[in-house]
Write an enzyme that holds these catalytic residues in place. Structure first.
Site, mmCIF file in Angstrom:
data_model
loop_
_atom_site.group_PDB
_atom_site.id
_atom_site.type_symbol
_atom_site.label_atom_id
_atom_site.label_comp_id
_atom_site.label_asym_id
_atom_site.label_seq_id
_atom_site.Cartn_x
_atom_site.Cartn_y
_atom_site.Cartn_z
ATOM 1 N N LEU A 185 0.826 -1.205 0.000
ATOM 2 C CA LEU A 185 0.000 0.000 0.000
ATOM 3 C C LEU A 185 0.871 1.271 0.000
ATOM 4 O O LEU A 185 0.683 2.168 -0.824
ATOM 5 C CB LEU A 185 -0.910 0.003 1.237
ATOM 6 C CG LEU A 185 -1.741 1.268 1.463
ATOM 7 C CD1 LEU A 185 -2.802 1.417 0.379
ATOM 8 C CD2 LEU A 185 -2.414 1.234 2.838
ATOM 9 N N ILE B 67 7.638 -2.382 2.196
ATOM 10 C CA ILE B 67 6.759 -3.547 2.069
ATOM 11 C C ILE B 67 7.403 -4.757 2.756
ATOM 12 O O ILE B 67 8.383 -5.328 2.258
ATOM 13 C CB ILE B 67 6.430 -3.845 0.583
ATOM 14 C CG1 ILE B 67 5.916 -2.567 -0.108
ATOM 15 C CG2 ILE B 67 5.434 -4.999 0.474
ATOM 16 C CD1 ILE B 67 4.757 -1.841 0.601
ATOM 17 N N SER B 68 6.844 -5.123 3.905
ATOM 18 C CA SER B 68 7.422 -6.205 4.721
ATOM 19 C C SER B 68 7.333 -7.541 4.000
ATOM 20 O O SER B 68 6.400 -7.786 3.236
ATOM 21 C CB SER B 68 6.677 -6.318 6.049
ATOM 22 O OG SER B 68 6.811 -5.131 6.765
ATOM 23 N N GLN C 9 8.158 1.329 47.290
ATOM 24 C CA GLN C 9 6.838 1.704 46.788
ATOM 25 C C GLN C 9 6.924 2.344 45.388
ATOM 26 O O GLN C 9 6.047 2.130 44.543
ATOM 27 C CB GLN C 9 6.198 2.697 47.758
ATOM 28 C CG GLN C 9 4.700 2.645 47.702
ATOM 29 C CD GLN C 9 4.077 3.497 48.799
ATOM 30 O OE1 GLN C 9 4.647 4.501 49.235
ATOM 31 N NE2 GLN C 9 2.911 3.101 49.247
ATOM 32 N N GLY D 257 16.912 -0.020 35.441
ATOM 33 C CA GLY D 257 18.079 0.854 35.602
ATOM 34 C C GLY D 257 18.986 0.755 34.384
ATOM 35 O O GLY D 257 18.534 0.420 33.285
ATOM 36 N N GLU E 281 0.022 -0.807 10.027
ATOM 37 C CA GLU E 281 -1.419 -0.652 9.772
ATOM 38 C C GLU E 281 -1.923 0.750 10.131
ATOM 39 O O GLU E 281 -3.044 0.953 10.547
ATOM 40 C CB GLU E 281 -2.261 -1.676 10.518
ATOM 41 C CG GLU E 281 -2.136 -3.168 10.384
ATOM 42 C CD GLU E 281 -0.949 -3.841 9.738
ATOM 43 O OE1 GLU E 281 -0.005 -3.170 9.284
ATOM 44 O OE2 GLU E 281 -0.976 -5.064 9.666
#
Ligand SMILES: Cc1cc2nc3c(=O)[nH]c(=O)nc-3n(C[C@H](O)[C@H](O)[C@H](O)COP(=O)(O)OP(=O)(O)OC[C@H]3O[C@@H](n4cnc5c(N)ncnc54)[C@H](O)[C@@H]3O)c2cc1C
Length: 379
Positions: free
Chosen positions: A126, A157-158, A275, A335, A359
Protein backbone atom coordinates in the site's frame (compact mmCIF):
# COMPACT_ATOMS: atom_id res chain seq x y z
CA UNK A 1 -14.41 -15.87 9.02
CA UNK A 2 -12.73 -18.93 10.51
CA UNK A 3 -14.60 -21.17 12.93
CA UNK A 4 -11.51 -22.21 14.83
CA UNK A 5 -10.09 -25.50 16.01
CA UNK A 6 -11.61 -27.59 18.77
CA UNK A 7 -10.01 -26.92 22.15
CA UNK A 8 -7.84 -30.06 22.24
CA UNK A 9 -6.40 -29.55 18.78
CA UNK A 10 -5.86 -25.86 19.53
CA UNK A 11 -3.97 -26.57 22.76
CA UNK A 12 -1.75 -29.08 20.93
CA UNK A 13 -0.96 -26.51 18.22
CA UNK A 14 -0.36 -23.76 20.80
CA UNK A 15 2.04 -26.00 22.74
CA UNK A 16 3.96 -26.90 19.56
CA UNK A 17 4.30 -23.20 18.78
CA UNK A 18 5.38 -22.29 22.30
CA UNK A 19 8.14 -24.91 22.14
CA UNK A 20 9.28 -23.61 18.75
CA UNK A 21 9.22 -20.01 19.99
CA UNK A 22 11.11 -20.51 23.22
CA UNK A 23 13.39 -23.48 22.47
CA UNK A 24 14.31 -22.83 18.85
CA UNK A 25 13.64 -19.21 17.89
CA UNK A 26 14.36 -17.22 21.04
CA UNK A 27 18.00 -18.47 21.14
CA UNK A 28 18.53 -16.81 17.73
CA UNK A 29 17.97 -13.32 19.15
CA UNK A 30 21.63 -12.37 19.58
CA UNK A 31 22.56 -13.60 16.12
CA UNK A 32 19.70 -11.76 14.37
CA UNK A 33 20.37 -8.52 16.26
CA UNK A 34 24.09 -8.68 15.42
CA UNK A 35 23.77 -9.74 11.79
CA UNK A 36 20.55 -7.82 11.14
CA UNK A 37 19.37 -10.75 9.03
CA UNK A 38 16.95 -13.54 9.87
CA UNK A 39 18.64 -16.87 9.09
CA UNK A 40 15.81 -18.21 6.95
CA UNK A 41 17.54 -21.58 6.56
CA UNK A 42 16.94 -22.15 10.29
CA UNK A 43 13.79 -20.11 10.94
CA UNK A 44 11.60 -21.21 8.03
CA UNK A 45 11.77 -24.97 8.75
CA UNK A 46 11.07 -24.32 12.46
CA UNK A 47 8.01 -22.20 11.64
CA UNK A 48 6.84 -24.68 9.01
CA UNK A 49 7.14 -27.67 11.34
CA UNK A 50 5.31 -25.86 14.13
CA UNK A 51 2.45 -24.93 11.78
CA UNK A 52 3.01 -21.17 12.09
CA UNK A 53 2.27 -20.41 8.44
CA UNK A 54 -1.22 -21.85 8.26
CA UNK A 55 -2.67 -20.40 11.45
CA UNK A 56 -5.27 -18.20 9.77
CA UNK A 57 -5.56 -20.05 6.45
CA UNK A 58 -9.02 -21.64 6.30
CA UNK A 59 -9.08 -25.41 6.74
CA UNK A 60 -10.42 -26.00 3.22
CA UNK A 61 -7.05 -24.70 1.95
CA UNK A 62 -5.00 -26.80 4.35
CA UNK A 63 -4.55 -24.30 7.20
CA UNK A 64 -5.54 -24.48 10.86
CA UNK A 65 -8.40 -22.02 10.34
CA UNK A 66 -8.00 -20.45 13.78
CA UNK A 67 -10.59 -18.01 15.05
CA UNK A 68 -9.30 -14.57 15.99
CA UNK A 69 -9.71 -15.42 19.70
CA UNK A 70 -7.40 -18.41 19.19
CA UNK A 71 -4.88 -16.56 17.05
CA UNK A 72 -4.31 -13.52 19.30
CA UNK A 73 -2.40 -15.27 22.13
CA UNK A 74 -0.16 -16.96 19.56
CA UNK A 75 0.90 -13.79 17.76
CA UNK A 76 1.30 -12.20 21.22
CA UNK A 77 3.72 -15.01 22.12
CA UNK A 78 5.79 -14.27 18.99
CA UNK A 79 5.94 -10.60 20.06
CA UNK A 80 7.86 -11.63 23.19
CA UNK A 81 10.90 -12.80 21.23
CA UNK A 82 13.04 -11.15 18.53
CA UNK A 83 10.77 -8.76 16.65
CA UNK A 84 11.85 -9.53 13.08
CA UNK A 85 10.44 -13.04 13.48
CA UNK A 86 7.16 -11.63 14.81
CA UNK A 87 6.84 -9.34 11.77
CA UNK A 88 7.50 -12.22 9.38
CA UNK A 89 4.81 -14.36 11.03
CA UNK A 90 2.36 -11.46 11.39
CA UNK A 91 2.56 -10.29 7.78
CA UNK A 92 2.33 -13.81 6.39
CA UNK A 93 -0.71 -14.77 8.47
CA UNK A 94 -2.48 -11.44 8.35
CA UNK A 95 -2.45 -11.12 4.59
CA UNK A 96 -3.09 -14.80 3.86
CA UNK A 97 -6.14 -14.24 6.06
CA UNK A 98 -7.03 -11.06 4.15
CA UNK A 99 -6.81 -12.91 0.84
CA UNK A 100 -9.08 -15.65 2.17
CA UNK A 101 -11.67 -12.94 2.87
CA UNK A 102 -11.36 -10.66 -0.14
CA UNK A 103 -9.95 -12.95 -2.85
CA UNK A 104 -12.04 -15.04 -5.24
CA UNK A 105 -11.91 -18.84 -5.29
CA UNK A 106 -9.29 -19.02 -8.05
CA UNK A 107 -6.99 -16.55 -6.24
CA UNK A 108 -7.39 -18.43 -2.97
CA UNK A 109 -6.70 -21.77 -4.66
CA UNK A 110 -3.57 -20.40 -6.30
CA UNK A 111 -2.01 -19.05 -3.13
CA UNK A 112 -3.53 -20.35 0.09
CA UNK A 113 -2.57 -24.06 0.03
CA UNK A 114 1.07 -22.95 -0.43
CA UNK A 115 0.67 -20.22 2.19
CA UNK A 116 -0.56 -22.83 4.69
CA UNK A 117 2.80 -24.60 4.46
CA UNK A 118 5.02 -21.55 3.99
CA UNK A 119 5.94 -22.37 0.39
CA UNK A 120 4.02 -19.29 -0.68
CA UNK A 121 3.42 -16.03 1.13
CA UNK A 122 1.26 -12.94 0.64
CA UNK A 123 2.51 -9.43 1.43
CA UNK A 124 0.65 -6.14 1.44
CA UNK A 125 1.69 -3.29 -0.84
CA UNK A 126 0.00 0.00 0.00
CA UNK A 127 2.57 2.58 1.18
CA UNK A 128 4.29 4.82 -1.38
CA UNK A 129 7.26 7.20 -1.22
CA UNK A 130 5.58 10.02 -3.14
CA UNK A 131 2.02 9.78 -1.84
CA UNK A 132 -0.09 9.27 1.27
CA UNK A 133 -2.23 6.25 1.92
CA UNK A 134 -5.78 5.02 1.29
CA UNK A 135 -7.05 6.93 -1.73
CA UNK A 136 -3.91 9.07 -2.11
CA UNK A 137 -1.94 6.72 -4.35
CA UNK A 138 0.37 7.33 -7.28
CA UNK A 139 0.43 3.73 -8.50
CA UNK A 140 -1.90 3.29 -11.47
CA UNK A 141 -3.52 0.28 -13.12
CA UNK A 142 -4.70 1.04 -16.65
CA UNK A 143 -7.36 -1.22 -18.09
CA UNK A 144 -6.44 -2.72 -21.48
CA UNK A 145 -7.93 -5.47 -23.65
CA UNK A 146 -5.46 -7.91 -22.11
CA UNK A 147 -6.07 -6.90 -18.47
CA UNK A 148 -4.24 -4.15 -16.57
CA UNK A 149 -0.87 -2.42 -16.75
CA UNK A 150 0.56 -1.31 -13.39
CA UNK A 151 3.00 1.56 -12.97
CA UNK A 152 4.31 3.09 -9.76
CA UNK A 153 6.39 2.53 -6.64
CA UNK A 154 5.60 1.04 -3.23
CA UNK A 155 8.01 1.01 -0.33
CA UNK A 156 8.44 -0.32 3.20
CA UNK A 157 6.76 -3.55 2.07
CA UNK A 158 7.42 -6.21 4.72
CA UNK A 159 8.41 -9.72 3.67
CA UNK A 160 9.38 -8.31 0.27
CA UNK A 161 12.26 -10.79 0.19
CA UNK A 162 10.11 -13.86 0.67
CA UNK A 163 6.59 -13.06 -0.56
CA UNK A 164 5.41 -15.02 -3.58
CA UNK A 165 2.45 -12.63 -4.08
CA UNK A 166 1.57 -9.04 -3.22
CA UNK A 167 -1.85 -7.51 -2.64
CA UNK A 168 -1.27 -4.23 -4.50
CA UNK A 169 -3.47 -1.13 -4.30
CA UNK A 170 -3.54 1.07 -7.39
CA UNK A 171 -5.69 3.74 -8.99
CA UNK A 172 -7.86 2.44 -11.82
CA UNK A 173 -9.19 5.98 -12.37
CA UNK A 174 -8.52 9.29 -10.60
CA UNK A 175 -11.38 8.53 -8.18
CA UNK A 176 -11.11 4.75 -7.89
CA UNK A 177 -8.73 2.45 -6.06
CA UNK A 178 -8.62 -1.24 -6.95
CA UNK A 179 -6.76 -4.17 -5.44
CA UNK A 180 -4.69 -6.70 -7.39
CA UNK A 181 -2.99 -9.97 -6.59
CA UNK A 182 0.41 -9.74 -8.28
CA UNK A 183 2.89 -12.62 -8.41
CA UNK A 184 6.47 -11.75 -7.48
CA UNK A 185 7.90 -13.04 -10.76
CA UNK A 186 5.65 -10.90 -12.98
CA UNK A 187 7.85 -9.20 -15.63
CA UNK A 188 8.39 -5.49 -14.92
CA UNK A 189 8.18 -5.88 -11.12
CA UNK A 190 11.54 -5.25 -9.45
CA UNK A 191 12.23 -5.46 -5.72
CA UNK A 192 15.04 -3.68 -3.87
CA UNK A 193 15.84 -3.68 -0.13
CA UNK A 194 15.72 -0.61 2.12
CA UNK A 195 18.21 0.06 4.95
CA UNK A 196 17.84 -1.90 8.20
CA UNK A 197 15.23 -0.75 10.72
CA UNK A 198 15.52 0.55 14.31
CA UNK A 199 13.86 -2.53 15.79
CA UNK A 200 12.23 -5.75 14.61
CA UNK A 201 15.50 -6.36 12.86
CA UNK A 202 16.28 -8.93 10.23
CA UNK A 203 13.26 -8.79 7.94
CA UNK A 204 13.18 -6.95 4.65
CA UNK A 205 10.84 -4.03 4.00
CA UNK A 206 11.61 -3.36 0.39
CA UNK A 207 10.83 -1.09 -2.55
CA UNK A 208 8.56 -2.51 -5.26
CA UNK A 209 8.83 -0.81 -8.65
CA UNK A 210 6.10 -1.53 -11.17
CA UNK A 211 7.31 -0.69 -14.67
CA UNK A 212 4.54 -1.54 -17.13
CA UNK A 213 3.65 -4.66 -15.19
CA UNK A 214 1.06 -6.51 -17.26
CA UNK A 215 -1.45 -8.63 -15.33
CA UNK A 216 -4.59 -10.22 -16.69
CA UNK A 217 -8.16 -9.66 -15.49
CA UNK A 218 -7.87 -12.56 -13.04
CA UNK A 219 -5.44 -10.49 -10.92
CA UNK A 220 -8.18 -8.03 -9.95
CA UNK A 221 -9.45 -8.66 -6.40
CA UNK A 222 -13.23 -8.27 -6.31
CA UNK A 223 -14.50 -5.67 -8.74
CA UNK A 224 -12.82 -2.56 -10.12
CA UNK A 225 -13.10 0.33 -7.67
CA UNK A 226 -13.54 -1.88 -4.59
CA UNK A 227 -9.98 -1.32 -3.36
CA UNK A 228 -10.86 0.97 -0.46
CA UNK A 229 -13.42 -1.50 0.78
CA UNK A 230 -10.89 -4.38 0.65
CA UNK A 231 -8.29 -2.21 2.31
CA UNK A 232 -10.72 -1.44 5.14
CA UNK A 233 -11.57 -5.11 5.61
CA UNK A 234 -7.93 -6.22 5.63
CA UNK A 235 -6.72 -3.50 8.00
CA UNK A 236 -9.68 -3.74 10.35
CA UNK A 237 -8.61 -7.12 11.69
CA UNK A 238 -4.90 -6.66 11.07
CA UNK A 239 -4.96 -3.69 13.49
CA UNK A 240 -6.24 -6.06 16.16
CA UNK A 241 -3.30 -8.38 15.41
CA UNK A 242 -0.91 -5.45 15.93
CA UNK A 243 -2.59 -4.69 19.26
CA UNK A 244 -2.04 -8.34 20.24
CA UNK A 245 1.63 -7.87 19.38
CA UNK A 246 1.69 -4.84 21.68
CA UNK A 247 0.19 -7.07 24.36
CA UNK A 248 2.83 -9.79 23.96
CA UNK A 249 5.68 -7.28 24.12
CA UNK A 250 4.10 -5.68 27.20
CA UNK A 251 3.62 -9.04 28.95
CA UNK A 252 7.26 -9.96 28.41
CA UNK A 253 8.46 -6.54 29.62
CA UNK A 254 6.32 -6.91 32.75
CA UNK A 255 7.59 -10.42 33.50
CA UNK A 256 11.22 -9.33 33.08
CA UNK A 257 10.57 -6.33 35.32
CA UNK A 258 8.94 -8.40 38.07
CA UNK A 259 11.90 -10.79 38.06
CA UNK A 260 14.43 -7.96 38.06
CA UNK A 261 12.64 -6.09 40.87
CA UNK A 262 12.76 -9.21 43.05
CA UNK A 263 16.44 -9.94 42.43
CA UNK A 264 18.02 -6.46 42.34
CA UNK A 265 19.08 -5.38 45.82
CA UNK A 266 19.94 -1.80 46.76
CA UNK A 267 20.49 -0.51 50.27
CA UNK A 268 20.07 -4.07 51.52
CA UNK A 269 16.61 -4.70 50.13
CA UNK A 270 15.19 -5.87 46.78
CA UNK A 271 13.92 -2.87 44.82
CA UNK A 272 10.56 -4.72 44.65
CA UNK A 273 10.04 -3.62 48.24
CA UNK A 274 10.19 0.07 47.29
CA UNK A 275 6.84 1.70 46.79
CA UNK A 276 8.13 3.73 43.82
CA UNK A 277 9.06 0.55 41.95
CA UNK A 278 5.81 -1.15 42.96
CA UNK A 279 3.98 1.73 41.33
CA UNK A 280 5.78 1.13 38.02
CA UNK A 281 4.92 -2.57 38.18
CA UNK A 282 1.31 -1.99 38.99
CA UNK A 283 0.92 0.59 36.21
CA UNK A 284 2.45 -1.87 33.75
CA UNK A 285 0.09 -4.62 34.87
CA UNK A 286 -2.89 -2.29 34.55
CA UNK A 287 -2.03 -1.58 30.91
CA UNK A 288 -1.64 -5.31 30.23
CA UNK A 289 -4.97 -6.07 31.86
CA UNK A 290 -6.82 -3.33 29.99
CA UNK A 291 -5.35 -4.33 26.64
CA UNK A 292 -6.22 -7.99 27.22
CA UNK A 293 -9.82 -6.98 27.91
CA UNK A 294 -10.11 -4.82 24.80
CA UNK A 295 -8.63 -7.57 22.65
CA UNK A 296 -11.00 -10.18 24.06
CA UNK A 297 -13.95 -7.94 23.22
CA UNK A 298 -12.75 -7.22 19.68
CA UNK A 299 -12.05 -10.91 19.02
CA UNK A 300 -15.43 -12.03 20.36
CA UNK A 301 -17.25 -9.54 18.14
CA UNK A 302 -15.25 -10.42 15.02
CA UNK A 303 -15.63 -14.17 15.58
CA UNK A 304 -19.40 -13.65 15.93
CA UNK A 305 -19.43 -12.07 12.47
CA UNK A 306 -19.60 -8.39 13.45
CA UNK A 307 -17.59 -5.56 11.90
CA UNK A 308 -15.39 -3.67 14.37
CA UNK A 309 -14.25 -0.55 12.49
CA UNK A 310 -13.96 1.72 15.55
CA UNK A 311 -12.89 -0.94 18.03
CA UNK A 312 -9.99 -2.07 15.84
CA UNK A 313 -8.63 1.48 15.50
CA UNK A 314 -9.11 2.12 19.24
CA UNK A 315 -7.47 -1.12 20.39
CA UNK A 316 -4.56 -0.60 18.00
CA UNK A 317 -4.09 2.95 19.34
CA UNK A 318 -4.47 1.91 22.98
CA UNK A 319 -2.09 -1.00 22.38
CA UNK A 320 0.73 1.16 21.05
CA UNK A 321 0.32 3.67 23.86
CA UNK A 322 0.23 0.86 26.42
CA UNK A 323 3.33 -0.87 25.05
CA UNK A 324 5.06 2.52 24.96
CA UNK A 325 4.33 3.09 28.64
CA UNK A 326 5.13 -0.49 29.64
CA UNK A 327 8.48 -0.73 27.84
CA UNK A 328 9.39 2.70 29.19
CA UNK A 329 8.67 1.62 32.75
CA UNK A 330 10.50 -1.65 32.16
CA UNK A 331 13.61 0.40 31.40
CA UNK A 332 13.08 2.42 34.58
CA UNK A 333 12.77 -0.75 36.68
CA UNK A 334 15.91 -2.22 35.11
CA UNK A 335 18.08 0.85 35.60
CA UNK A 336 21.23 1.11 33.48
CA UNK A 337 21.58 -2.56 32.62
CA UNK A 338 18.30 -2.43 30.69
CA UNK A 339 19.81 0.16 28.36
CA UNK A 340 22.63 -2.15 27.27
CA UNK A 341 22.59 -4.26 24.12
CA UNK A 342 21.97 -7.97 24.82
CA UNK A 343 19.32 -7.11 27.38
CA UNK A 344 15.87 -8.16 26.12
CA UNK A 345 14.29 -5.03 27.61
CA UNK A 346 16.42 -2.85 25.32
CA UNK A 347 15.26 -4.85 22.30
CA UNK A 348 11.60 -4.88 23.37
CA UNK A 349 11.72 -1.08 23.64
CA UNK A 350 12.99 -0.77 20.05
CA UNK A 351 10.76 -3.51 18.65
CA UNK A 352 7.62 -1.98 20.17
CA UNK A 353 8.19 1.24 18.27
CA UNK A 354 7.11 -0.41 15.00
CA UNK A 355 3.60 -0.80 16.44
CA UNK A 356 3.16 2.96 15.90
CA UNK A 357 3.53 2.54 12.15
CA UNK A 358 2.06 -0.84 11.30
CA UNK A 359 -1.42 -0.65 9.77
CA UNK A 360 -1.43 3.14 10.10
CA UNK A 361 -0.06 5.86 12.37
CA UNK A 362 -1.98 7.27 15.39
CA UNK A 363 -3.48 10.06 13.29
CA UNK A 364 -5.02 7.43 11.02
CA UNK A 365 -6.46 5.51 14.00
CA UNK A 366 -7.96 8.71 15.48
CA UNK A 367 -9.44 9.58 12.10
CA UNK A 368 -10.95 6.12 11.53
CA UNK A 369 -12.44 5.85 15.02
CA UNK A 370 -13.81 9.42 14.99
CA UNK A 371 -15.30 8.97 11.51
CA UNK A 372 -17.18 5.88 12.68
CA UNK A 373 -18.36 7.47 15.92
CA UNK A 374 -19.53 10.67 14.21
CA UNK A 375 -21.47 8.69 11.66
CA UNK A 376 -23.42 7.02 14.44
CA UNK A 377 -21.44 3.81 15.03
CA UNK A 378 -21.63 2.59 18.63
CA UNK A 379 -19.52 -0.12 20.23
C1 LIG B 1 9.23 -1.73 9.28
C2 LIG B 1 8.05 -1.27 8.50
C3 LIG B 1 7.25 -2.19 7.86
C4 LIG B 1 6.17 -1.76 7.08
N1 LIG B 1 5.43 -2.68 6.37
C5 LIG B 1 4.51 -2.25 5.47
C6 LIG B 1 3.86 -3.19 4.59
O1 LIG B 1 4.07 -4.40 4.66
N2 LIG B 1 2.99 -2.70 3.66
C7 LIG B 1 2.72 -1.36 3.54
O2 LIG B 1 1.93 -1.00 2.67
N3 LIG B 1 3.32 -0.45 4.38
C8 LIG B 1 4.20 -0.87 5.32
N4 LIG B 1 4.84 0.03 6.14
C9 LIG B 1 4.52 1.43 6.01
C10 LIG B 1 3.72 1.97 7.18
O3 LIG B 1 2.41 1.47 7.15
C11 LIG B 1 3.79 3.48 7.04
O4 LIG B 1 5.13 3.87 7.27
C12 LIG B 1 2.86 4.21 7.99
O5 LIG B 1 1.52 3.91 7.71
C13 LIG B 1 3.06 5.74 7.86
O6 LIG B 1 2.99 6.14 6.51
P1 LIG B 1 4.18 6.96 5.88
O7 LIG B 1 5.47 6.28 6.18
O8 LIG B 1 3.84 7.19 4.45
O9 LIG B 1 4.20 8.28 6.70
P2 LIG B 1 3.50 9.66 6.33
O10 LIG B 1 2.15 9.41 5.73
O11 LIG B 1 4.47 10.46 5.55
O12 LIG B 1 3.29 10.28 7.76
C14 LIG B 1 4.23 11.12 8.42
C15 LIG B 1 3.48 11.79 9.56
O13 LIG B 1 2.45 12.64 9.04
C16 LIG B 1 1.18 12.25 9.54
N5 LIG B 1 0.21 12.39 8.46
C17 LIG B 1 0.34 11.99 7.16
N6 LIG B 1 -0.76 12.29 6.46
C18 LIG B 1 -1.62 12.88 7.33
C19 LIG B 1 -2.94 13.39 7.21
N7 LIG B 1 -3.59 13.38 6.05
N8 LIG B 1 -3.52 13.94 8.31
C20 LIG B 1 -2.85 13.96 9.50
N9 LIG B 1 -1.62 13.47 9.66
C21 LIG B 1 -1.00 12.94 8.61
C22 LIG B 1 1.35 10.78 9.96
O14 LIG B 1 0.43 10.39 10.96
C23 LIG B 1 2.78 10.79 10.48
O15 LIG B 1 2.80 11.28 11.80
C24 LIG B 1 5.89 -0.38 6.98
C25 LIG B 1 6.66 0.55 7.69
C26 LIG B 1 7.73 0.12 8.43
C27 LIG B 1 8.59 1.13 9.14
Amino acid sequence: MNEGLNEREYQRLAERLRIAIWDKLDPLEERIEDEERIPYDIVMPVLREAGAFGLLVPREYGGAGLSVRQYLPLIAEFAKIQGGIRVLVHVHNSFAHALSEIGNEAQCKTVLPGAATGEKSVAFALTEPEHGTGADLGTTASHTDAGYILNGTKWLISNSDLASHFIVFAKTSPEQVSAFLVARDTPGLSIEPLPETMGCKGGEHGVLTFDHVQVDESALIGAEGEGQQHLGRALEISRVFIAASSLGTSERALELSLAHARSRVTFGRPIAQRQAVQRYLSEMATDVYALRGMLADAAAKWDAGARIPAESAMVKQFGLEAVGRVTDRALLVHGGIGYTRRHPVERLYRDARLNWLEEGTPTIQYMVAARELLSGYRF
